[in-house]
Design a protein around this motif. Structure first.
Motif, PDB file in Angstrom:
ATOM      1  N   PRO A 142      67.714  16.281   6.833  1.00 46.27           N
ATOM      2  CA  PRO A 142      68.202  14.976   7.326  1.00 46.27           C
ATOM      3  C   PRO A 142      69.624  15.171   7.496  1.00 46.27           C
ATOM      4  O   PRO A 142      70.321  15.661   6.713  1.00 46.27           O
ATOM      5  N   VAL A 143      70.261  14.839   8.497  1.00 42.83           N
ATOM      6  CA  VAL A 143      71.657  15.081   8.607  1.00 42.83           C
ATOM      7  C   VAL A 143      72.526  13.672   8.458  1.00 42.83           C
ATOM      8  O   VAL A 143      71.624  12.131   7.782  1.00 42.83           O
ATOM      9  N   VAL A 144      72.557  13.675   6.706  1.00 39.11           N
ATOM     10  CA  VAL A 144      73.602  12.633   5.652  1.00 39.11           C
ATOM     11  C   VAL A 144      74.897  12.155   6.110  1.00 39.11           C
ATOM     12  O   VAL A 144      75.906  13.067   6.530  1.00 39.11           O
ATOM     13  N   VAL A 145      74.891  10.986   6.170  1.00 44.62           N
ATOM     14  CA  VAL A 145      75.805  10.392   6.839  1.00 44.62           C
ATOM     15  C   VAL A 145      76.128   9.493   5.972  1.00 44.62           C
ATOM     16  O   VAL A 145      75.744   8.394   5.178  1.00 44.62           O
ATOM     17  N   ARG A 146      77.821   9.396   5.553  1.00 48.87           N
ATOM     18  CA  ARG A 146      78.547   9.064   3.618  1.00 48.87           C
ATOM     19  C   ARG A 146      79.089   7.698   4.706  1.00 48.87           C
ATOM     20  O   ARG A 146      80.193   7.738   4.957  1.00 48.87           O
ATOM     21  N   VAL A 147      78.720   6.557   4.185  1.00 49.86           N
ATOM     22  CA  VAL A 147      79.091   5.477   4.503  1.00 49.86           C
ATOM     23  C   VAL A 147      80.048   4.917   4.341  1.00 49.86           C
ATOM     24  O   VAL A 147      79.800   4.671   2.258  1.00 49.86           O
ATOM     25  N   ASP A 162      65.066   7.504  12.635  1.00 47.44           N
ATOM     26  CA  ASP A 162      64.496   7.677  11.316  1.00 47.44           C
ATOM     27  C   ASP A 162      64.931   8.342   9.751  1.00 47.44           C
ATOM     28  O   ASP A 162      65.551   8.766  10.170  1.00 47.44           O
ATOM     29  N   HIS A 163      64.326   8.212   8.475  1.00 49.24           N
ATOM     30  CA  HIS A 163      64.994   8.722   7.324  1.00 49.24           C
ATOM     31  C   HIS A 163      64.580  10.128   7.694  1.00 49.24           C
ATOM     32  O   HIS A 163      65.866  10.833   6.255  1.00 49.24           O
ATOM     33  N   SER A 164      63.948  10.677   8.155  1.00 53.36           N
ATOM     34  CA  SER A 164      63.556  11.764   8.075  1.00 53.36           C
ATOM     35  C   SER A 164      65.443  12.711   9.240  1.00 53.36           C
ATOM     36  O   SER A 164      65.086  14.223   8.585  1.00 53.36           O
ATOM     37  N   GLU A 165      64.979  12.223   9.961  1.00 53.15           N
ATOM     38  CA  GLU A 165      66.422  12.828  11.156  1.00 53.15           C
ATOM     39  C   GLU A 165      68.079  12.107  10.093  1.00 53.15           C
ATOM     40  O   GLU A 165      68.701  12.914  10.074  1.00 53.15           O
ATOM     41  N   VAL A 166      67.824  10.740   9.977  1.00 52.29           N
ATOM     42  CA  VAL A 166      69.407  10.686   9.832  1.00 52.29           C
ATOM     43  C   VAL A 166      69.643   9.733   8.367  1.00 52.29           C
ATOM     44  O   VAL A 166      68.599   8.648   8.209  1.00 52.29           O
TER      45      VAL A 166
END
Length: 364
Positions: free
Chosen positions: A54-59, A182-186
């Protein structure tokens, strides 16, 4: 002769058709090339980065101000800077060829119209109104790292527990998600949590924390489980305002009402008048608190305190009537003993119940 003419005409037609085919060939190839380039461009614009995981987005969220905490609507308004960082190898470029170390798209036009990459569209899940974006900057680095920075103002719905009012402590939560995935994508991960020196009237900021969690939502991709980013601010109410306005004055008034047990038993009317003045004062404070408190369906500490004060002053009226009745039946000794006993029982009971309520409140 006729055969020669026919041969010449056929040759001329053949040459003309060949010329048309030669001219038309590039025209038919050009739309095909343009279509393939458009399809390739669409894959860059519309698709997720091509990764096995999944693409990891750091927030990261830097809260700059909390404008208001509305207890009636159970909402709070805040302003902050939201930063999203993810990697997209399709957007990598050669700094020497591009002439810049990083590409910067700023403002609504450049970000919405010119930026060529997919980006995570973050929404406030528990929003109580519109989320206003005051500015946006996208920084694209040469290695494909994308940094999206935006300043936001929003009103978030949060559950408030006012049972300990006015000594309550609340947790204000703002929940964000990437819409439609969903969490399998992002997958959202916590970046840096910071806050300016916040000041909110009648409240003290006790802490700031950030976390991620998964929640089931029907619109989140194929699996229906979205990754959420939760920003939490712990605040504690400054109780001095209610303390000096209600609690301390009412305690003094109640204790003064107990002075009826030192008054002459013969002046029953005066004793009852003092008690009723205290009762009416307690009712007036309840009216004041009704204007301050939100309309909630459970009992708070201040409700218990007001009701306790009211009931004990009602108790003084009952004791006054009992003592007056005993005097009418010439049982002066019993009436005197009741007065002497109540001089200590009422104040000790009142202050003791207040201390017990504080102890119970600390366990909630």
């Amino acid at each position: 002769m006729n055969r020669f003419v026919l041969t010449a005409v056929a040759s001329t037609v053949a040459i003309f058709c060949y010329a048309l085919i030669a001219v038309a060939a590039p025209l038919t190839e050009e739309p095909t090339t343009q279509a393939s380039q458009a399809a390739k461009s669409d894959s860059v614009l519309l698709g997720l980065p091509e990764e096995d995981d999944p693409v990891v987005v750091r927030v990261s969220l830097e809260i700059q101000d909390i404008d208001e905490i509305n207890e009636e609507n159970e909402t709070f308004e805040f302003t902050g800077v939201l930063t999203l960082i993810w990697s997209d190898s399709r957007q990598a470029f050669d700094p020497a060829a591009a002439g810049v170390e990083e590409k910067i798209y700023q403002g609504d036009y450049q970000f919405n119209e010119l930026s060529p990459s997919w980006f995570p569209q973050v929404v406030l899940v528990n929003s109580s109104g519109s989320l206003e974006q005051q500015g946006v900057v996208l920084r694209a680095r040469a290695d494909g790292t994308q940094i999206l920075i935006s300043k936001i103002t929003a009103v978030a719905k949060t559950e408030l527990d006012l049972k300990r009012f006015p000594f309550d402590r609340q947790r204000l939560e703002a929940v964000f998600e990437v819409l439609g995935f969903d969490h399998s994508e992002v997958v959202m991960q916590v970046g840096q949590a910071t806050a300016n020196a916040l000041w909110v009237p009648q409240w003290t900021i006790k802490g700031l924390s950030m976390s991620t969690e998964d929640r089931a939502v029907s619109y989140a991709g194929r699996r229906g489980i979205a990754s959420m980013f939760v920003a939490s601010v712990d605040v504690q109410r400054v109780s001095l305002y209610i303390g000096r306005l209600v609690i301390l004055p009412l305690i003094v008034i109640v204790l003064l009402t107990f002075s009826v047990f030192w008054m002459d038993r013969a002046s029953l009317g005066d004793r009852i008048s003092v008690s009723f003045i205290g009762i009416l004062t307690a009712v007036a404070y309840q009216v004041v608190m009704n204007d301050i408190m939100p309309r909630i369906g459970y009992v708070t500490w201040i409700d218990g305190f007001l009701n306790l004060s009211f009931l004990l002053m009602v108790g003084t009226v009952i004791i006054n009537l009992v003592v007056g009745r005993l005097d009418q039946h010439s049982r002066h000794d019993v009436a005197h003993r009741v007065d002497v006993l109540c001089r200590w029982v009422f104040p000790i009971t009142y202050l003791g119940l207040i201390l017990i309520s504080f102890a119970v409140m600390s366990l909630l």
